[in-house]
Design a protein around this motif. Structure first.
Motif: not given
Length: 483
Positions: A171-173, A202-203, A310-319
Motif C-alpha cells: 500500500x506504499x504510494x 522493504x516495508x 529488491x526482487x524479494x521485496x517486490x514479490x512480498x509487496x505484490x503478494x
C-alpha cells in the motif's frame, strides 16, 4: 533492557493509520508492547488490521493492546495527553501539502512534540525521514524531513532519526507508482530523475528497524540510514520489476526538459496515485537517495534472514495481486473500442447520393478531419477507460468496475449505432436524439474516469466535447433539411 521490562513498555505511535505507522503498531503489538495512538478518528483506527485489539474508550492499553487517543498532533494539549506515561514515541507524521507555510508548520509541530516528550519524561523518540545527499539544495519536502529530524534530536529526548529511500510495500504510494509505471508502460520518455540512484527498502525491514530503534542506548541521539542490499537507478527498478514478473523488457529514455510538476500529471494519470502524493514522491527522487552507513544494523541486528533484496521485496509487496490485470483489461477494452470503430466505419457512407444532396452548414469541418479526430478519440477512450477499470478492480471495488464496463459498452453501442442511424435511416431529426444520448453517455464516462484520477477525466473530456459538437451539427443539418 530485559524481556520482562520490554513486555510492559508503553509506546505512542503517531501516524498510526498511515501505511508505515499501521505496520509499526502491528510490530510493537507482536513484540508485547502496550501501544497508544494519537489519531483524529477512532473509527479509522478501528478499521486497521489491529483494530480488534483496541481497548474501549477510557481504558488503558495493556501489553498486546491499543489505546486510541482522539486528538490533533498540532494541538499541544492533545500531544501532552498522548505522551503521558509513554516510554517511547514514534513520530511518523508528514504532511503532503505544500505552500509557503508548509515547512514552518512542520517545524512547529515537531518542536511542540519534542518539548512535550521532554516534559513527560519520554525515554526515546523514533522518527522516519528520508535519505538525502549532503551539500545539495533539497526539495521542499525532503528539506522538511531533514529539519524535523534535527529538531527532534535537539529536543533533549534521545532520538533515532531513521532515513529511508523508497519503501517497497503493497500500500506504499511510492511502490504503487513504481508498480503501475512498470506494468502499464511498455516504454516511456521519462524525466532525468529516473537515472538517479536509490537504495530502496522493504516495508518489512523498515518496520523492523523502526521498532528495534526503541532498544538503543540513551546516548544514541543521531541519524541512521536504513536500506536494503541493492542500490540502483529508478529506471533499473522499473526494468527489474518487469523482469521479476516475466514482462517484456521496458525501454525508457530520458527527456531533461520534463519538469517534476508536468511529470506528476501524467504519472497520476497512468498510476491512479493522487497527484498531491506524487509531487512529494518525485521531489525525493530529484536527488540520489543512497544509503551511506549501516550503523543501526550493528546496534540492533537485521531482520530474520537479513535485509530483503529488491526482487524479494517486490514479490512480498505484490503478494496475490494480479500482475497481468492491466494487460487483460487494456486488451479487452481495446478490442471493444476497435470493434466500435470498425462497425462505425462500415455504417458511415459519406459518398452516397442522399448525403451529397444535404444542405450542410458552412462551419462543418472538412471530411478529412473526421477520421483523424475519431482515431485519436478512440485511442483516448481505450486508454483512459482501461486505466479506470483496472484501478477499480485492483482496489477490490468490483461492483464499480462492472458498472464502468457496462457504461462503456453502452457508450460504444451508441457511438457505432449513431453512424447507422444517420447514414442508413436517413432521418437527421431522429439521429440528433441518438447523438444527444451519446453525448450524455460520454459525459457520464468522463465523470466515472475523473473519479479514479482527475487527470484521466481531463484527457477524456475532448470526447464528450466532440460528441456534443456532433449533436449540435446533427441538429443543424436536421433543421436545414426539413422536408
Amino acid at each position: 533492557m530485559s524481556t520482562e521490562n520490554r513486555e510492559h513498555r508503553l509506546g505512542l505511535v503517531t501516524g498510526a493509520t498511515g501505511y508505515v505507522g499501521s505496520h509499526v503498531v502491528a510490530e510493537l503489538l507482536e513484540r508485547g508492547w502496550a501501544v497508544r495512538t494519537l489519531s483524529r478518528s477512532r473509527d479509522k483506527a478501528l478499521s486497521m488490521t489491529w483494530g480488534d485489539r483496541v481497548v474501549p474508550p477510557g481504558a488503558r492499553a495493556t501489553p498486546g493492546r491499543v489505546e486510541v487517543i482522539e486528538g490533533d498532533a498540532s494541538r499541544k494539549d492533545d500531544v501532552q495527553r498522548a505522551l503521558s506515561g509513554a516510554d517511547a514515541a514514534w513520530y511518523l507524521l508528514h504532511s503532503m501539502s505544500s505552500g509557503e507555510d508548509f515547512m514552518e508548520d512542520e517545524k512547529r509541530m515537531a518542536e511542540a512534540f519534542g518539548s512535550a516528550a521532554r516534559e513527560e519524561g519520554v525515554g526515546r523518540i523514533v522518527f522516519l525521514g528520508g535519505l538525502h545527499p549532503e551539500g545539495e539544495d533539497l526539495s521542499e519536502h525532503l528539506a522538511s524531513r531533514v529539519a524535523v529530524g534535527e529538531i527532534l534530536m535537539n529536543s533533549g529526548v534521545p532520538t533515532a532519526a531513521l532515513q529511508a529511500g523508497v519503501v517497497l510495500g503493497d500500500k506504499s504510494s511510492s511502490f504503487q507508482m513504481l508498480r503501475h509505471l512498470s506494468e502499464r508502460l511498455p516504454g516511456a520518455i521519462g524525466p532525468a530523475w529516473i537515472k538517479h540512484r536509490i537504495t530502496p527498502i522493504s516495508v518489512r525491514d523498515a518496520v523492523f528497524y523502526l521498532a528495534s530503534a526503541a532498544d538503543l542506548p540513551a546516548d544514541q541521539n543521531r541519524t541512521f540510514d536504513i536500506g536494503g542490499p541493492d542500490t540502483l537507478p529508478y529506471i533499473d527498478m522499473m526494468k527489474r520489476y518487469a523482469t521479476t514478473w516475466g514482462k517484456i523488457p521496458r525501454v525508457v529514455v530520458t527527456a531533461p526538459v520534463t519538469t517534476p510538476n508536468l511529470a506528476s500529471y501524467w504519472i497520476s494519470g497512468v498510476t491512479g496515485v493522487n497527484r498531491s502524493l506524487i509531487s512529494p514522491l518525485i521531489s525525493s527522487l530529484l536527488h540520489d537517495t543512497v544509503l551511506k552507513e549501516r550503523d543501526l544494523e550493528a546496534l540492533v541486528g537485521t531482520p530474520p534472514g537479513g535485509n530483503q533484496s529488491f526482487e524479494d521485496a517486490v514479490r512480498d509487496a505484490v503478494g496475490r495481486s494480479e500482475t497481468r490485470r492491466w494487460t487483460k483489461v487494456f486488451t479487452g477494452v481495446s478490442v471493444g473500442v476497435g470493434a466500435c470503430a470498425v462497425v462505425g466505419s462500415v455504417l458511415t457512407q459519406p459518398k452516397n447520393a442522399w448525403y451529397k444532396s444535404l444542405d450542410l452548414p458552412s462551419w462543418q469541418p472538412p471530411a478529412l478531419a473526421f477520421p483523424l479526430v475519431w482515431t485519436a478519440l478512440y485511442a483516448d477512450i481505450a486508454a483512459t477507460n482501461a486505466l479506470a477499470i483496472a484501478d477499480l478492480a485492483e482496489s477490490g471495488d468490483r461492483p464499480s468496475a462492472r458498472k464502468h464496463v457496462a457504461a462503456l459498452a453502452a457508450n460504444l453501442a451508441l457511438n457505432a449505432g449513431w453512424c447507422g442511424m444517420f447514414f442508413r435511416s436517413r432521418k437527421p431529426a431522429l439521429s440528433t436524439l441518438w447523438a444527444a444520448g451519446l453525448t450524455a453517455s460520454s459525459v457520464d464516462l468522463v465523470r466515472r474516469v475523473h473519479r479514479t484520477a482527475p487527470e484521466r477525466g481531463f484527457l477524456l473530456a475532448p470526447y464528450a466535447a466532440w460528441t456534443g459538437f456532433a449533436t449540435v451539427l446533427n441538429a443543424a443539418i436536421a433543421r436545414r433539411n426539413r422536408p
